[in-house]
Scaffold this motif. Structure first.
Motif, PDB file in Angstrom:
ATOM      1  N   CYS A 302      14.953  -1.373   6.650  1.00 32.71           N
ATOM      2  CA  CYS A 302      13.807  -1.615   7.534  1.00 32.71           C
ATOM      3  C   CYS A 302      12.476  -1.538   6.796  1.00 32.71           C
ATOM      4  O   CYS A 302      11.455  -2.017   7.294  1.00 32.71           O
ATOM      5  CB  CYS A 302      13.805  -0.629   8.704  1.00 32.71           C
ATOM      6  N   LEU A 303      12.480  -0.932   5.590  1.00 27.78           N
ATOM      7  CA  LEU A 303      11.223  -0.776   4.864  1.00 27.78           C
ATOM      8  C   LEU A 303      10.800  -2.035   4.114  1.00 27.78           C
ATOM      9  O   LEU A 303       9.616  -2.206   3.807  1.00 27.78           O
ATOM     10  CB  LEU A 303      11.328   0.395   3.876  1.00 27.78           C
ATOM     11  N   ALA A 304      11.750  -2.918   3.814  1.00 24.77           N
ATOM     12  CA  ALA A 304      11.411  -4.113   3.034  1.00 24.77           C
ATOM     13  C   ALA A 304      10.301  -4.952   3.670  1.00 24.77           C
ATOM     14  O   ALA A 304       9.342  -5.330   2.989  1.00 24.77           O
ATOM     15  CB  ALA A 304      12.669  -4.957   2.805  1.00 24.77           C
ATOM     16  N   PRO A 305      10.373  -5.257   4.970  1.00 27.32           N
ATOM     17  CA  PRO A 305       9.312  -6.072   5.569  1.00 27.32           C
ATOM     18  C   PRO A 305       7.952  -5.384   5.635  1.00 27.32           C
ATOM     19  O   PRO A 305       6.948  -6.042   5.913  1.00 27.32           O
ATOM     20  CB  PRO A 305       9.840  -6.356   6.991  1.00 27.32           C
ATOM     21  N   THR A 306       7.896  -4.047   5.417  1.00 29.11           N
ATOM     22  CA  THR A 306       6.620  -3.342   5.511  1.00 29.11           C
ATOM     23  C   THR A 306       5.841  -3.360   4.202  1.00 29.11           C
ATOM     24  O   THR A 306       4.692  -2.925   4.169  1.00 29.11           O
ATOM     25  CB  THR A 306       6.835  -1.869   5.920  1.00 29.11           C
ATOM     26  N   ALA A 307       6.455  -3.866   3.126  1.00 31.94           N
ATOM     27  CA  ALA A 307       5.790  -3.829   1.817  1.00 31.94           C
ATOM     28  C   ALA A 307       4.473  -4.592   1.849  1.00 31.94           C
ATOM     29  O   ALA A 307       3.431  -4.095   1.395  1.00 31.94           O
ATOM     30  CB  ALA A 307       6.718  -4.402   0.746  1.00 31.94           C
ATOM     31  N   LEU A 308       4.486  -5.813   2.391  1.00 32.63           N
ATOM     32  CA  LEU A 308       3.264  -6.613   2.441  1.00 32.63           C
ATOM     33  C   LEU A 308       2.249  -5.985   3.385  1.00 32.63           C
ATOM     34  O   LEU A 308       1.042  -6.004   3.108  1.00 32.63           O
ATOM     35  CB  LEU A 308       3.583  -8.045   2.890  1.00 32.63           C
ATOM     36  N   ILE A 309       2.737  -5.402   4.486  1.00 32.26           N
ATOM     37  CA  ILE A 309       1.814  -4.748   5.409  1.00 32.26           C
ATOM     38  C   ILE A 309       1.047  -3.642   4.704  1.00 32.26           C
ATOM     39  O   ILE A 309      -0.177  -3.534   4.811  1.00 32.26           O
ATOM     40  CB  ILE A 309       2.585  -4.169   6.615  1.00 32.26           C
ATOM     41  N   MET A 310       1.767  -2.819   3.940  1.00 32.09           N
ATOM     42  CA  MET A 310       1.110  -1.715   3.241  1.00 32.09           C
ATOM     43  C   MET A 310       0.112  -2.228   2.207  1.00 32.09           C
ATOM     44  O   MET A 310      -1.000  -1.686   2.067  1.00 32.09           O
ATOM     45  CB  MET A 310       2.161  -0.827   2.574  1.00 32.09           C
ATOM     46  N   LEU A 311       0.485  -3.276   1.475  1.00 27.95           N
ATOM     47  CA  LEU A 311      -0.429  -3.846   0.491  1.00 27.95           C
ATOM     48  C   LEU A 311      -1.701  -4.363   1.148  1.00 27.95           C
ATOM     49  O   LEU A 311      -2.820  -4.140   0.664  1.00 27.95           O
ATOM     50  CB  LEU A 311       0.253  -4.978  -0.278  1.00 27.95           C
ATOM     51  N   LEU A 312      -1.547  -5.050   2.274  1.00 23.98           N
ATOM     52  CA  LEU A 312      -2.708  -5.621   2.952  1.00 23.98           C
ATOM     53  C   LEU A 312      -3.576  -4.540   3.592  1.00 23.98           C
ATOM     54  O   LEU A 312      -4.805  -4.642   3.588  1.00 23.98           O
ATOM     55  CB  LEU A 312      -2.262  -6.633   4.007  1.00 23.98           C
ATOM     56  N   VAL A 313      -2.935  -3.527   4.145  1.00 19.65           N
ATOM     57  CA  VAL A 313      -3.692  -2.415   4.710  1.00 19.65           C
ATOM     58  C   VAL A 313      -4.515  -1.735   3.611  1.00 19.65           C
ATOM     59  O   VAL A 313      -5.696  -1.428   3.788  1.00 19.65           O
ATOM     60  CB  VAL A 313      -2.742  -1.405   5.381  1.00 19.65           C
ATOM     61  N   GLY A 314      -3.893  -1.509   2.453  1.00 20.52           N
ATOM     62  CA  GLY A 314      -4.615  -0.923   1.334  1.00 20.52           C
ATOM     63  C   GLY A 314      -5.731  -1.817   0.831  1.00 20.52           C
ATOM     64  O   GLY A 314      -6.835  -1.348   0.530  1.00 20.52           O
ATOM     65  N   ALA A 315      -5.462  -3.122   0.745  1.00 18.57           N
ATOM     66  CA  ALA A 315      -6.484  -4.065   0.286  1.00 18.57           C
ATOM     67  C   ALA A 315      -7.664  -4.103   1.246  1.00 18.57           C
ATOM     68  O   ALA A 315      -8.820  -4.224   0.830  1.00 18.57           O
ATOM     69  CB  ALA A 315      -5.877  -5.453   0.138  1.00 18.57           C
ATOM     70  N   GLY A 316      -7.381  -4.010   2.558  1.00 23.89           N
ATOM     71  CA  GLY A 316      -8.469  -3.948   3.532  1.00 23.89           C
ATOM     72  C   GLY A 316      -9.349  -2.731   3.321  1.00 23.89           C
ATOM     73  O   GLY A 316     -10.573  -2.797   3.422  1.00 23.89           O
ATOM     74  N   GLY A 317      -8.712  -1.596   2.988  1.00 20.64           N
ATOM     75  CA  GLY A 317      -9.480  -0.398   2.679  1.00 20.64           C
ATOM     76  C   GLY A 317     -10.301  -0.545   1.412  1.00 20.64           C
ATOM     77  O   GLY A 317     -11.439  -0.083   1.333  1.00 20.64           O
ATOM     78  N   GLY A 318      -9.727  -1.219   0.405  1.00 24.94           N
ATOM     79  CA  GLY A 318     -10.467  -1.465  -0.832  1.00 24.94           C
ATOM     80  C   GLY A 318     -11.655  -2.377  -0.608  1.00 24.94           C
ATOM     81  O   GLY A 318     -12.743  -2.163  -1.164  1.00 24.94           O
TER      82      GLY A 318
END
Length: 446
Positions: A302-318
């Motif tokens: 279930c974690l595989a599809p969340t990889a891009l979400i986490m990257l984008l959430v982090g990029a939004g913070g950056g």
């Protein structure tokens, strides 16, 4: 840096993100990373600070949101595989009726959203939204947007969320009165921005992208033997209950005592989700006949599809951190302070500007209240409680792309960037505008 240049720079960055992702189909993370660096360089930041600023912003957001997304997704997977989500979905659809599912999700969002962060509410309730939409053949937008609207309203306008507590302190507002007006004004706002807007927009935004995350929760047949409704609801609300206990610990235990410290510890967002997830491994896993190996497979896949979400959430913070460190955010905010406008409107405007400039609603609310608080102290005839709510309304304005929540909603809903702007950004703007309008109306009677 002049205000005009700051506004032009921020606008150009946002337009570039939209065009590069939507028109040229470039990877969203690469686009956000690149545009953030270029914005900071154009604003005059030293090159050796540009990357460090992005990393600091991304790390700060992911340090909190990343853990929440991972644990929430595991909890959601167990809820789905055990049939718990199906049980809740079937019960809701039977009692509310298919035509009122959106209203039911709004009520659930309001109740769950009261004690938890927006991001926590999203990861807790989206698995339920996926299953409910699939089992009733309803657009995911019509189910999920009311939930998101309710979570956003409670996050911004109703204590005890951290940002509202900061605003309460800055404005010296009464907590009970703020909660009363927050619920009274926030409920109709959630209804308009949620079910009513969702019914209008869902037929106009067809979702054509394959949603790998949704497939994790709805790709199975409904199990013949579903878990009980009560135990399923208890499992999904376990983190909510723990967070409520942690928030209220000082009311019934001695501050800094061993029991008080323990209650605050288990009421921490990450710990509450961890305990609920581990609980689900037994209640919805082992007790349902799943082996340990099967549970491990569920939590891994279930974690595989969340990889891009986490990257984008982090990029939004950056992206948001670059706007702050480069001085773009401050230049725009200073311009708003110099404007001579009524105090409720000024607080809302400051929060909205900081929201666009840095992305974070929490930063927007705390910054705006810190600026407007001293002004309120020397003013008369303005309700401190309405100032809290107006500031909170402004803090969610526009749902900008430098907000981690924008990318979280985009990926969960399987939308394109333009579709996310048409749905989520508009929804957040409706909440912001109605929040100010209702506060101005309420100010005439209190």
């Amino acid at each position: 840096m002049t205000t005009t240049f700051a506004i032009l720079l921020a606008t150009a960055a946002i337009v570039a993100v939209v065009v590069l992702i939507a028109r040229f189909r470039l990877n969203p993370f690469i686009v956000l990373f690149s545009v953030s660096l270029l914005l900071a360089l154009c604003a005059g930041m030293p090159p050796n600070q540009v990357v460090a600023s992005f990393e600091a912003g991304a790390g700060h957001v992911l340090g909190h949101v990343g853990t929440i997304i991972a644990l929430g997704t595991m909890l959601g997977k167990m809820l789905a595989e055990s049939g718990g989500a199906d049980r809740i979905a079937l019960t809701i659809s039977e009692r509310a009726g298919r035509q009122r599912i959106d209203w039911a999700m709004m009520v659930i969002g309001l109740l769950v959203g009261l004690p938890v962060f927006f991001e926590v509410g999203v990861v807790l309730l989206f698995p339920l939204a996926f299953v409910l939409a699939a089992r009733t053949d309803t657009s995911i937008l019509r189910v999920a947007l009311p939930m998101g609207a309710a979570l956003s309203v409670t996050h911004a306008m109703i204590p005890p969320h951290p940002a509202t507590l900061l605003a309460l302190s800055a404005y010296h507002a009464n907590t009970g009165t703020t909660i009363f007006w927050g619920v009274l004004l926030g409920t109709p706002i959630a209804a308009i921005a949620g079910p009513l807007f969702a019914r209008f927009i869902s037929p106009r935004v067809p979702i054509t992208e394959t949603n790998a995350l949704a497939a994790q929760f709805v790709s199975r047949e409904i199990p013949a033997d579903l878990p009980g409704f009560t135990i399923t609801v208890l499992t999904i609300t376990c983190p909510v209950i723990l967070m409520l206990i942690g928030s209220a610990a000082d009311l019934f235990t001695t501050p800094k005592s061993m029991l008080n410290t323990f209650l605050h510890f288990i009421g921490n967002t990450d710990i509450a989700l961890l305990l609920a997830t581990v609980m689900s491994f037994y209640v919805l896993g082992l007790a349902r006949g799943f082996s340990r190996e099967t549970i491990l497979r569920f939590t891994n896949e279930c974690l595989a599809p969340t990889a891009l979400i986490m990257l984008l959430v982090g990029a939004g913070g950056g992206f948001g951190r670059e706007l702050i460190d480069s001085g773009v955010s401050k230049a725009i905010t200073d311009a708003a302070v110099s404007a001579h406008v009524p105090l409720l409107i000024l607080a809302w405007l400051l929060a909205a500007i900081v929201r666009v400039a840095c992305g974070s609603s929490t930063v927007a609310m705390s910054t705006a209240s810190g600026i407007a608080g001293p002004i309120l102290a020397h003013s008369q005839g303005v309700s401190p409680e309405l100032m809290v709510i107006a500031t909170g309304a402004g803090s969610v304005a526009f749902g900008p792309m430098n907000d981690a929540g924008f990318w979280q909603m985009k990926e969960y809903l399987g939308l394109t960037v333009p579709q996310t702007i048409k749905t989520w950004s508009v929804l957040e703007t409706i909440i912001a505008v109605l929040g100010l309008t209702f506060c101005l109306g309420a100010s005439l009677i209190i």
